[in-house]
Design a protein around this motif. Structure first.
Motif, PDB file in Angstrom:
ATOM      1  N   GLU A   1      37.597  47.757  46.550  1.00  0.00           N
ATOM      2  CA  GLU A   1      37.363  46.376  46.087  1.00  0.00           C
ATOM      3  C   GLU A   1      36.365  46.357  44.935  1.00  0.00           C
ATOM      4  O   GLU A   1      36.546  45.615  43.967  1.00  0.00           O
ATOM      5  CB  GLU A   1      36.791  45.523  47.229  1.00  0.00           C
ATOM      6  CG  GLU A   1      37.819  44.706  47.948  1.00  0.00           C
ATOM      7  CD  GLU A   1      37.168  43.710  48.887  1.00  0.00           C
ATOM      8  OE1 GLU A   1      37.904  42.846  49.370  1.00  0.00           O
ATOM      9  OE2 GLU A   1      35.951  43.768  49.169  1.00  0.00           O
ATOM     10  N   THR A   2      35.317  47.148  45.048  1.00  0.00           N
ATOM     11  CA  THR A   2      34.315  47.192  43.973  1.00  0.00           C
ATOM     12  C   THR A   2      34.972  47.670  42.679  1.00  0.00           C
ATOM     13  O   THR A   2      34.704  47.132  41.597  1.00  0.00           O
ATOM     14  CB  THR A   2      33.127  48.104  44.367  1.00  0.00           C
ATOM     15  OG1 THR A   2      32.634  47.656  45.628  1.00  0.00           O
ATOM     16  CG2 THR A   2      32.000  48.048  43.345  1.00  0.00           C
ATOM     17  N   ALA A   3      35.850  48.668  42.790  1.00  0.00           N
ATOM     18  CA  ALA A   3      36.577  49.146  41.600  1.00  0.00           C
ATOM     19  C   ALA A   3      37.445  48.019  41.028  1.00  0.00           C
ATOM     20  O   ALA A   3      37.492  47.813  39.813  1.00  0.00           O
ATOM     21  CB  ALA A   3      37.433  50.363  41.954  1.00  0.00           C
ATOM     22  N   SER A   4      38.081  47.252  41.896  1.00  0.00           N
ATOM     23  CA  SER A   4      38.922  46.139  41.433  1.00  0.00           C
ATOM     24  C   SER A   4      38.081  45.029  40.795  1.00  0.00           C
ATOM     25  O   SER A   4      38.480  44.424  39.798  1.00  0.00           O
ATOM     26  CB  SER A   4      39.727  45.598  42.618  1.00  0.00           C
ATOM     27  OG  SER A   4      40.311  44.366  42.309  1.00  0.00           O
TER      28      SER A   4
ATOM     29  N   CYS B   1      37.237  46.457  37.393  1.00  0.00           N
ATOM     30  CA  CYS B   1      38.369  46.818  36.518  1.00  0.00           C
ATOM     31  C   CYS B   1      39.593  45.979  36.876  1.00  0.00           C
ATOM     32  O   CYS B   1      40.569  46.504  37.445  1.00  0.00           O
ATOM     33  CB  CYS B   1      38.752  48.284  36.694  1.00  0.00           C
ATOM     34  SG  CYS B   1      37.381  49.426  36.737  1.00  0.00           S
ATOM     35  N   PRO B   2      39.587  44.689  36.574  1.00  0.00           N
ATOM     36  CA  PRO B   2      40.691  43.820  37.000  1.00  0.00           C
ATOM     37  C   PRO B   2      42.029  44.161  36.367  1.00  0.00           C
ATOM     38  O   PRO B   2      43.071  43.796  36.906  1.00  0.00           O
ATOM     39  CB  PRO B   2      40.219  42.428  36.567  1.00  0.00           C
ATOM     40  CG  PRO B   2      39.218  42.669  35.491  1.00  0.00           C
ATOM     41  CD  PRO B   2      38.553  43.968  35.804  1.00  0.00           C
ATOM     42  N   ASP B   3      42.004  44.876  35.213  1.00  0.00           N
ATOM     43  CA  ASP B   3      43.275  45.175  34.537  1.00  0.00           C
ATOM     44  C   ASP B   3      43.899  46.480  35.022  1.00  0.00           C
ATOM     45  O   ASP B   3      44.991  46.844  34.607  1.00  0.00           O
ATOM     46  CB  ASP B   3      43.054  45.274  33.015  1.00  0.00           C
ATOM     47  CG  ASP B   3      42.509  43.956  32.483  1.00  0.00           C
ATOM     48  OD1 ASP B   3      42.777  42.917  33.114  1.00  0.00           O
ATOM     49  OD2 ASP B   3      41.786  43.994  31.467  1.00  0.00           O
ATOM     50  N   LYS B   4      43.189  47.185  35.898  1.00  0.00           N
ATOM     51  CA  LYS B   4      43.727  48.459  36.371  1.00  0.00           C
ATOM     52  C   LYS B   4      44.353  48.273  37.759  1.00  0.00           C
ATOM     53  O   LYS B   4      43.977  47.362  38.486  1.00  0.00           O
ATOM     54  CB  LYS B   4      42.616  49.501  36.443  1.00  0.00           C
ATOM     55  CG  LYS B   4      42.003  49.720  35.065  1.00  0.00           C
ATOM     56  CD  LYS B   4      41.077  50.889  35.012  1.00  0.00           C
ATOM     57  CE  LYS B   4      40.324  50.938  33.699  1.00  0.00           C
ATOM     58  NZ  LYS B   4      41.176  51.055  32.521  1.00  0.00           N
TER      59      LYS B   4
ATOM     60  N   PRO C   1      40.963  38.396  44.415  1.00  0.00           N
ATOM     61  CA  PRO C   1      41.331  37.149  43.713  1.00  0.00           C
ATOM     62  C   PRO C   1      40.295  36.784  42.646  1.00  0.00           C
ATOM     63  O   PRO C   1      39.093  36.969  42.854  1.00  0.00           O
ATOM     64  CB  PRO C   1      41.365  36.102  44.839  1.00  0.00           C
ATOM     65  CG  PRO C   1      41.477  36.890  46.101  1.00  0.00           C
ATOM     66  CD  PRO C   1      40.863  38.230  45.858  1.00  0.00           C
ATOM     67  N   GLU C   2      40.789  36.275  41.509  1.00  0.00           N
ATOM     68  CA  GLU C   2      39.945  36.101  40.318  1.00  0.00           C
ATOM     69  C   GLU C   2      38.686  35.252  40.566  1.00  0.00           C
ATOM     70  O   GLU C   2      37.593  35.601  40.088  1.00  0.00           O
ATOM     71  CB  GLU C   2      40.799  35.514  39.188  1.00  0.00           C
ATOM     72  CG  GLU C   2      40.175  35.556  37.823  1.00  0.00           C
ATOM     73  CD  GLU C   2      39.829  36.966  37.301  1.00  0.00           C
ATOM     74  OE1 GLU C   2      40.186  37.984  37.932  1.00  0.00           O
ATOM     75  OE2 GLU C   2      39.184  37.032  36.231  1.00  0.00           O
TER      76      GLU C   2
END
Ligand code: 13P
Ligand code: SF4
Length: 305
Positions: A69-72, A75-78, A287-288
């Motif tokens: 989750e922290t990575a997401s 890095c929302p585009d990955k 979620p954004e």
């Protein structure tokens, strides 16, 4: 390109990784077979820093859910893959966003410091994150003298012994680290008088009291590499022993407890990493609306370390 099923698993993973332009980030507690195919093995802080900087299209996160989750968040585009979606962290689930909102009402003047071992929703309700590697530094960096520290009471307690600030502690804990007992460290120190006892700050205060050093898993790796350290009593999850022995072949590493196993960390296998890259799932995506608020807390931490 089709990858031959006759190749060994590790080779298939590495070929497919290149094809997908993926990076494999692996926590220090993962199985040896997973550590051995990593692009980078590290602690929670090091892995978030790597995720924030990677140019890969896909991050295969071999760790537990909050780490992916922290990575997401960063890095929302990955595409962030967690090879077993059931790899959670029970400590992270010991506080919900609703519970934290309620506690904030009870302590309106406190700054909320949130251990990264927490859900994105809880991070979104927090002022700043910390990891085991930087918790003291994060708390000391704050202007406020009143802190609400969630969810790990033992990391929070350890920080409270290193600062003059007032910490309110949430009663969460790691079920793996509470298995580490002070009597085992005392016995091992008698058996190996030259050895340094090094423990993780998620351990209970009575364990920390008998240790020589209190370090994150990344800190333990660096400590083990020192010239003056030849034997180490290791008070954390057993998976780290693989890396310690691999990187320091002439040295002795003695685990405090064979019971200190995080079952969630062990859910990720080489086979699941391959499957995850083949199927491009399970994907972890925050979620954004939550991501943006959680990112503020994570970025504030990354700015001071
Ligand atoms: P580190 O950040 O020290 O690797 O710790 C993560 C963790 O989950 C400890 O239980
Ligand atoms: Fe969570 Fe403890 Fe496992 Fe770390 S070792 S992931 S804190 S349950």
């Amino acid at each position: 390109m089709t990858i031959s099923k006759d190749l060994p698993l590790a080779e298939r993973v590495l070929k497919l990784k290149r094809e997908r332009n993926a990076v494999i980030l692996v926590h220090n507690y993962q199985l040896g077979e997973v550590q051995d195919i990593a692009d980078f093995v590290g602690d929670s802080l090091e892995l978030s820093q790597k995720a924030a900087k990677t140019e890969a299209d896909v991050i295969v996160f071999c760790g537990v859910h909050f780490m992916a989750e922290t990575a997401s968040i960063l890095c929302p585009d990955k595409t962030v893959l967690l090879p077993d979606e059931n790899a959670g962290c029970p400590m992270a689930d010991m506080i919900t966003a609703t519970q934290l909102r309620q506690k904030k009402k009870e302590l309106p003047k406190a700054t909320v410091v949130c251990y990264v071992n927490s859900t994105a929703e809880v991070k979104a309700e927090s002022d700043i994150c910390c990891t085991s590697a930087n918790a003291v530094k994060v708390v000391e960096s704050l202007d406020n003298d009143e802190i609400l520290f969630v969810p790990d009471q033992y990391l929070g307690h350890y920080v409270s012994t290193r600062t003059d600030k007032k910490l309110h502690l949430w009663p969460g804990y790691c079920a793996t680290h509470v298995r580490i007992q002070p009597r085992d460290i005392i016995r091992l120190k008698q058996e190996y008088p030259q050895a340094k006892a090094v423990v993780h700050p998620e351990c209970r205060p009575d364990v920390i009291a008998v240790a020589d050093e209190v370090l994150s898993t990344g800190g333990m790796i660096r400590y083990a590499g020192r010239e003056d350290v030849s034997e180490m009593i290791v008070g954390t999850e057993l998976g780290i022993i693989h890396r310690l022995r691999k990187e320091n072949p002439g040295k002795r590493f003695i685990p405090v407890s064979e019971q200190a196993i995080c079952p969630n960390m062990k859910l990720i296998t080489l086979e699941k990493v391959l499957w995850s890259l083949e199927e491009m799932c399970p994907e972890v995506k925050v979620p954004e609306a939550i991501r943006l608020r959680a990112k503020t807390a994570v970025d504030r931490m990354l700015a001071i370390v």
